[in-house]
Every structure is written in C-alpha cells, then in structure tokens.
Scaffold this active site. Structure first.
Site, PDB file in Angstrom:
ATOM      1  N   ASP A   1       0.812  -1.025   0.005  1.00 31.45           N
ATOM      2  CA  ASP A   1      -0.004  -0.132  -0.012  1.00 31.45           C
ATOM      3  C   ASP A   1       0.677   1.418  -0.055  1.00 31.45           C
ATOM      4  OD1 ASP A   1      -2.288   1.713   0.516  1.00 31.45           O
ATOM      5  OD2 ASP A   1      -1.866   1.897   2.554  1.00 31.45           O
TER       6      ASP A   1
ATOM      7  N   ASP B   1      -0.364   5.250   1.118  1.00 26.73           N
ATOM      8  CA  ASP B   1      -0.648   6.077   2.232  1.00 26.73           C
ATOM      9  C   ASP B   1      -0.735   5.469   3.555  1.00 26.73           C
ATOM     10  OD1 ASP B   1      -1.033   8.738   0.968  1.00 26.73           O
ATOM     11  OD2 ASP B   1      -2.228   7.688  -0.403  1.00 26.73           O
TER      12      ASP B   1
END
Length: 260
Positions: free
Chosen positions: A91, A93
């Site tokens: 991922d 953020d």
C-alpha cells in the site's frame, strides 16, 4: 439580497466540488467491516475461482470489478514453485508515506502538486522511516508492486519521487480496486501470480479481505513517529520468509509472533 444569497450558494457548491476532488486523490479511509466471503466453486493454486465470488452483507452487495490487474509473466530459472520469485504488494498512504494538504507542516520530505479546476493543490509528503532501505532490500529478492486506493493523478507523482531508482516494478491505482459499498478492496487473484508466492502489506486489513491469509497489517504511519521501525521489521521478515514454499505459512508465523 436575493442576488447575494444566490452567489453564496454557488460559491459553496464550487467549494464542495473542489474539496471532493481533492479527497478523491488520496487513499480513502476504508472501514468496511462485517463482510462475509462466500465462494461458489473451488479455488485453484493460483487464486482464481471457477465461479464468481459473491460478497454478502445483509442485504447482498454488488461488487464492481476491473480487469486491468494482470501482471506480465515472471522470468524464472526453474519451473519448481519453491524457486519462483515471490511478489510483495505494498500500500502507499499510511504504509510507505504520510501525505497532508497545505499549509506546509514543520517537517516533510517532498511536495507534489495537482491542478484542480485552475487551483493548485499541494500535498506535503513525509516518508516512513526506513522506506528507502526497505525498498532497496526487498527488491533484490522479490518483485515489488504498489497497489494503492489513491487516485493515479496523485499517487503516480508521489511514486515518481519516492522511487527514483525504479525498484517498484508495477503500480496499481484506485481504478484497479473492487468496490464494495463504496469501499475499495484489493483483489490479488487477478494478478496472474501463484497465491503461494504473494504477500500484501497494508495499514487497512479490510483492503485485503479477499485474501486475508496473504496479508500483513502494518501499523498506520501518521507522520508523528520519527522512531517508527515497522518497515525494518518487515525487511527482516522478507529476508527469511522465501525459504517457505508457501509464503502464507510464513505470514501466519510472523503474525503469531507479533501478536503475542
């Protein structure tokens, strides 16, 4: 007075639209809970299903899919599954970076800008401690993929700066997520990789609810933890876990250790 009220309403409408556009850039907060995964048919070793997956939450939920996830074939020196290069899906953020809108915070590593309806919006990005070393280390042994629910117009600029060496092999953005009640879910099954050789790391466990046995939840990085060492702990794990013929077994043991 009527003219003033009309102008006020119009300005408020444009402001709401502008803020909505900004919000759609970054990874949304996914907090969908209570979904039950129902499988019709058998899943093969590569994670594909003979029949359609049905996700149910009373009442039934429609799942919208995109078919642009498939990765190019991996080059392997052997047909043995134990020697096939593994894939790490990351991922963006709150996993690799933390990003906020202006004004500039006291501390940040770089800035990316985006023009929205003639207005320049600045995102100030703080890199998670150890992210450069982490990417360098894992890219030597694994195929590295970033899969973010952030908008491509924002996330691509962040990744261009975050990864100047091109250590990340492939990128997927919001349009590659599945949507469940407006929440963005990352489905690994369409990537064309052996599910025994793929791991996803995300601060939001709901994002890998389709393949929970392949997922490692990481503590969210909110930019205020200068001594954060989560990525270095993961680097040590990935340095050793390739000895497992099925990386899901390694994930299970790792989670058992950190949850004790």
């Amino acid at each position: 007075m009527a003219s003033i009220n009309k102008s006020f309403v119009k300005c408020r409408h444009h402001l709401v639209e502008f803020l909505s556009d900004v919000a759609r850039m970054v990874t949304p907060s996914c907090s969908a809970k209570g979904f039950e995964i129902l499988r019709d048919g058998k899943t093969n070793e590569f994670g594909s299903n003979n029949d359609e997956l049905v996700y149910e939450r009373r009442p039934s939920v429609l799942v919208l899919t995109n078919n642009n996830l498939r990765l190019p074939p991996l080059v392997s020196s052997s047909s043995s599954s134990s020697e096939i290069k593994g894939t790490i899906v990351l991922d963006l953020d709150e996993t690799l970076i933390h990003s906020i809108l202006g004004p500039p915070p006291p501390r940040y590593d770089f800035m990316v800008s985006r023009d929205i309806d003639g207005t320049t919006v600045n995102f100030y990005v703080l890199k998670r401690p150890g992210v450069d070393e982490f990417l360098e280390m894992i890219s030597k042994k694994y195929e590295v993929v970033v899969f973010t629910a952030g908008h491509v117009a924002y996330a691509s600029k962040v990744l261009d700066i975050l990864d100047p060496k091109g250590l990340i092999s492939h990128r997927f953005y919001r349009d590659s997520c599945k949507q469940v009640r407006g929440k963005f879910i990352k489905d690994l099954s369409g990537m064309g990789r052996d599910m025994r050789k793929i791991v996803i790391v995300d601060d939001n466990p709901n994002s890998f609810t389709l393949q929970p046995e392949n997922g490692i939840p990481i503590k969210p990085f909110l930019g205020d933890e200068p001594w954060d060492n989560e990525l270095m702990k993961l680097a040590g794990f990935f340095e050793r876990c390739d000895v497992f013929s099925d990386m899901r077994d390694a994930v299970k043991k790792y989670l058992e250790l950190i949850l004790r």
